[in-house]
Design a protein around this motif. Structure first.
Motif, short mmCIF file in Angstrom:
data_model
loop_
_atom_site.label_atom_id
_atom_site.label_comp_id
_atom_site.label_asym_id
_atom_site.label_seq_id
_atom_site.Cartn_x
_atom_site.Cartn_y
_atom_site.Cartn_z
N VAL A 17 4.04 5.68 -11.41
CA VAL A 17 3.41 6.42 -10.32
C VAL A 17 1.89 6.24 -10.41
O VAL A 17 1.30 6.40 -11.48
N ALA A 18 1.27 5.93 -9.27
CA ALA A 18 -0.19 5.87 -9.16
C ALA A 18 -0.64 7.12 -8.42
O ALA A 18 -0.18 7.38 -7.32
N MET A 19 -1.53 7.89 -9.06
CA MET A 19 -2.05 9.12 -8.46
C MET A 19 -3.52 8.89 -8.08
O MET A 19 -4.29 8.36 -8.89
N ALA A 43 0.17 -2.14 -5.50
CA ALA A 43 -0.24 -1.13 -4.51
C ALA A 43 -1.53 -0.44 -4.95
O ALA A 43 -2.42 -0.19 -4.14
N LEU A 44 -1.63 -0.15 -6.23
CA LEU A 44 -2.82 0.49 -6.78
C LEU A 44 -4.05 -0.37 -6.53
O LEU A 44 -5.09 0.13 -6.08
N GLY A 45 -3.94 -1.65 -6.80
CA GLY A 45 -5.06 -2.56 -6.57
C GLY A 45 -5.45 -2.64 -5.11
O GLY A 45 -6.63 -2.59 -4.76
N GLU A 46 -4.46 -2.74 -4.23
CA GLU A 46 -4.74 -2.82 -2.80
C GLU A 46 -5.39 -1.54 -2.28
O GLU A 46 -6.35 -1.59 -1.52
N MET A 47 -4.86 -0.40 -2.69
CA MET A 47 -5.42 0.87 -2.22
C MET A 47 -6.83 1.08 -2.75
O MET A 47 -7.71 1.57 -2.03
N TYR A 122 -5.63 -4.76 -12.04
CA TYR A 122 -5.37 -4.51 -10.63
C TYR A 122 -6.53 -3.85 -9.90
O TYR A 122 -6.54 -3.75 -8.70
N ASP A 123 -7.53 -3.40 -10.60
CA ASP A 123 -8.66 -2.74 -9.97
C ASP A 123 -9.93 -3.46 -10.40
O ASP A 123 -10.50 -3.17 -11.44
N LEU A 124 -10.37 -4.41 -9.59
CA LEU A 124 -11.53 -5.21 -9.96
C LEU A 124 -12.83 -4.52 -9.56
O LEU A 124 -12.99 -4.10 -8.43
N ALA A 125 -13.72 -4.41 -10.51
CA ALA A 125 -15.06 -3.87 -10.26
C ALA A 125 -15.87 -4.94 -9.52
O ALA A 125 -15.48 -6.11 -9.50
N PRO A 126 -16.98 -4.56 -8.93
CA PRO A 126 -17.80 -5.55 -8.22
C PRO A 126 -18.21 -6.74 -9.09
O PRO A 126 -18.23 -7.88 -8.61
N ASP A 127 -18.50 -6.51 -10.36
CA ASP A 127 -18.84 -7.63 -11.26
C ASP A 127 -17.65 -8.56 -11.44
O ASP A 127 -17.82 -9.78 -11.56
#
Length: 162
Positions: A17-19, A43-47, A122-127
């Motif tokens: 689950v992604a909260m 889904a977490l990355g896309e959101m 899945y969650d890329l920072a701007p760098d």
């Protein structure tokens, strides 16, 4: 920056689950859930990318099953990243790329980001986005696919990236 409360444990049987934290209501909501990890990470990355594109600062917690119970997993880079300026185009590239060159660049970017998602990033920072773009700009499609294949193998997937 106001502090955010800890994510509550999701209700029900343990699953992936992604909260997401919603500042407007000061509450956490389920953004994605599945018995399988990969779809939730995707889904977490896309959101997260969508929220960042809107100028929001997403706060995410990933929950998963561990020995039949709930366990909070790390959500790397989910909170606290600040948007960066758009990267400068590399020197020596034409100002107006052809449609084919633009499509191939987009394709290489998609392949590399998908492989990073499968590897758990899945969650890329701007760098990170800047680094991905540098790799995409410097390498041909075959090489990018090879790097993506290595990332998939490192994530424990046996199937090659196509």
């Amino acid at each position: 920056m106001p502090s955010r409360p800890q994510s509550p444990q999701p209700p029900g049987t343990p699953r992936w689950v992604a909260m997401f934290y919603e500042p407007s209501s000061a509450s956490w909501r389920v953004g994605a859930e599945s018995p399988y990890r990969v779809p939730v990470l995707y889904a977490l990355g896309e959101m997260t990318q969508t929220l960042r594109a809107r100028g929001e600062d997403p706060a995410v917690t990933l929950w998963g099953p561990k020995d039949g119970a709930w366990r909070r997993m790390d959500a790397p880079g989910a909170a606290g990243a600040t948007p960066a300026a758009a990267p400068e185009p590399p020197t020596g590239t034409p100002a107006q790329p052809t449609k084919l060159a633009e499509r191939m660049t987009d394709r290489r970017h998609q392949v590399l980001v998908a492989a990073l998602n499968r590897a758990g990033l899945y969650d890329l920072a701007p760098d990170d986005e800047t680094a991905v773009q540098a790799v995409v700009d410097q390498l041909d499609e075959t090489t990018v696919r090879r790097v993506a294949h290595w990332l998939s193998l490192a994530a424990g997937e046996a199937s090659p990236v196509r």
